[in-house]
Design a protein around this motif. Structure first.
Motif, PDB file in Angstrom:
ATOM      1  N   ASP A  76     -44.512 -36.231  45.648  1.00 49.48           N
ATOM      2  CA  ASP A  76     -45.485 -35.327  45.022  1.00 49.48           C
ATOM      3  C   ASP A  76     -46.726 -36.065  44.535  1.00 49.48           C
ATOM      4  N   LYS A  77     -46.652 -37.390  44.439  1.00 51.04           N
ATOM      5  CA  LYS A  77     -47.800 -38.175  43.999  1.00 51.04           C
ATOM      6  C   LYS A  77     -48.633 -38.691  45.172  1.00 51.04           C
ATOM      7  N   GLU A  79     -50.913 -37.138  48.473  1.00 51.50           N
ATOM      8  CA  GLU A  79     -51.469 -35.964  49.145  1.00 51.50           C
ATOM      9  C   GLU A  79     -52.038 -36.399  50.491  1.00 51.50           C
ATOM     10  N   PHE A  97     -51.457 -41.096  44.170  1.00 48.41           N
ATOM     11  CA  PHE A  97     -51.497 -41.013  42.708  1.00 48.41           C
ATOM     12  C   PHE A  97     -50.357 -41.792  42.065  1.00 48.41           C
ATOM     13  N   CYS A 103     -55.949 -43.032  41.077  1.00 46.99           N
ATOM     14  CA  CYS A 103     -55.778 -42.504  42.423  1.00 46.99           C
ATOM     15  C   CYS A 103     -56.389 -43.489  43.399  1.00 46.99           C
ATOM     16  N   GLN A 130     -60.178 -33.599  44.714  1.00 46.83           N
ATOM     17  CA  GLN A 130     -58.723 -33.637  44.571  1.00 46.83           C
ATOM     18  C   GLN A 130     -58.288 -34.788  43.670  1.00 46.83           C
ATOM     19  N   ARG A 134     -56.570 -34.224  39.030  1.00 47.19           N
ATOM     20  CA  ARG A 134     -55.457 -34.724  38.232  1.00 47.19           C
ATOM     21  C   ARG A 134     -56.031 -35.576  37.120  1.00 47.19           C
ATOM     22  N   ASP A 135     -55.203 -35.944  36.183  1.00 50.05           N
ATOM     23  CA  ASP A 135     -55.645 -36.714  35.024  1.00 50.05           C
ATOM     24  C   ASP A 135     -55.721 -38.196  35.395  1.00 50.05           C
TER      25      ASP A 135
END
Length: 191
Positions: A76-77, A79, A97, A103, A130, A134-135
């Motif tokens: 999930d980290k 893409e 990520f 990232c 993208q 995310r943070d």
């Protein structure tokens, strides 16, 4: 001067980063071109990776253990964004990520026949959007002197700032059979 061992190649690597998106407005892709996050099986992924990266001697994902690559692609980290023209995969934007609060633009490119068609800007706008959705406090990438000669300037125009250079020496992937000997003729094959 530093000698490079026989059967090896050397590349000058430039590391770049940004701490906030420089491209804040989305850029549309040309008609017939789409970008979508996809979970690819390893064979499809490697075929696209090879099609995009062979001219630049991208090799890591070609030699990576199937289980390790599958874990990355399904994480999930990570893409994987596939750029398609009239349905055919022509480009790759891969965001990693896994470094906490950061990232990495792990892979970014299009097949050689699709260069010069206005895809780089939309792909980079997508990548920045993208990444910072995310943070994260840092978005980073590296390129080398074997990549497309326009790559370093492109990254800088997109808002990345160089922060380090290094020399990478490794076995020539053409001599190991990962690419044909005529791949990347701009990189001398010395054996």
């Amino acid at each position: 001067m530093h000698p490079v061992p026989e059967g090896h190649v050397a590349a000058v690597v430039t590391f770049l980063q940004m701490t906030a998106p420089a491209m804040t407005d989305p850029k549309p892709f040309p008609q017939g071109v789409t970008a979508a996050r996809e979970r690819m099986d390893i064979d499809s992924y490697r075929a696209l990776f090879r099609a995009v990266g062979a001219p630049w001697l991208w090799t890591l994902r070609l030699v990576m253990d199937d289980d390790e690559l599958t874990a990355i692609l399904n994480d999930d980290k990570t893409e994987t964004w596939v750029i398609r023209k009239d349905g055919a995969a022509i480009g790759l934007v891969e965001l990693d990520f896994r470094p906490e609060g950061e990232c990495e633009l792990a892979y970014f490119g299009i097949v050689k026949k699709a260069t010069g068609q206005g895809l780089g800007g939309p792909m980079m706008a997508l990548a920045q959007s993208q990444a910072f959705a995310r943070d994260v406090t840092r978005f980073f990438v590296h390129t080398c002197n074997w990549d497309d000669p326009r790559a370093l300037g492109f990254y800088q125009r997109a808002g990345f700032t160089p922060y380090q250079t290094a020399i990478e020496v490794f076995p020539d992937p053409r001599l190991l059979g990962h690419h044909t000997r005529d791949t990347a003729p701009h990189v001398p094959c010395l054996s």
